[in-house]
Design an enzyme around this catalytic site. Sequence first.
Site, PDB file in Angstrom:
ATOM      1  CD  GLU A  40     -28.929 -16.701 -39.931  1.00 64.21           C
ATOM      2  OE1 GLU A  40     -30.142 -16.417 -39.975  1.00 64.21           O
ATOM      3  OE2 GLU A  40     -28.047 -15.861 -39.654  1.00 64.21           O
ATOM      4  CE  LYS A 129     -30.718 -11.252 -36.874  1.00 61.77           C
ATOM      5  NZ  LYS A 129     -31.460 -12.453 -37.330  1.00 61.77           N
TER       6      LYS A 129
END
Length: 209
Positions: A40, A129
């Site tokens: 990411e 998340k």
Amino acid sequence: MTSDSTASSAALVAILRGVVPDRVLKIGDVLYAAGFRMIEVPLNSPDPFASIAALAACNRPDWIVGAGTVLTSAEVRQTHAAGGRLVVAPNCDPEVIRCALQLGMRVMPGFATATEAFQAIQAGARDLKLFPACTHGPRHLQALRAVLPTSVRVFPVGGVGVADIPAWLAAGAAGFGLGSELFRPEYELEEIAQRAADLVRAVREARRP
């Protein structure tokens, strides 16, 4: 890299906040060698779409790269245009989730409460998340797992270090997003490699019967 190590790190997301395009490929190589398969690049990094495009152009069939700190559908589309197929957000925005899924991307919205988790699930998310993980702890996740669908994967992110991994896995974590525990712009490649190896080893040992 053994298949055991790769399997152990398959659910680890490397968060390269602050990475620059000139370094991103070498860092990606180090992480790939350690077994990381998800990368990411947060959008508050310098020229993030250039870094995403460079990583995506490697065409490794078993990894997925994309953007973090994604807050709008426009940013989702920019990530997709750069070759990214992963969208990570600090919050739960149904519009962002639906946009990513419509483009065939993997999406990981942020949540802290059961209400936010079920909002994300209703929008189609299956990877969540838990952020920031360090201010909630494994007991928070253990309680949430009692009500979340078993098909939903939770990734604690924020302040998770090597010593924390066993407790999080025991509480039901499917994997982790790892930022400063793994990468800072000032870290040399050798340090990144060592940190990556330590994190992969911690996951492998915690999962061992």
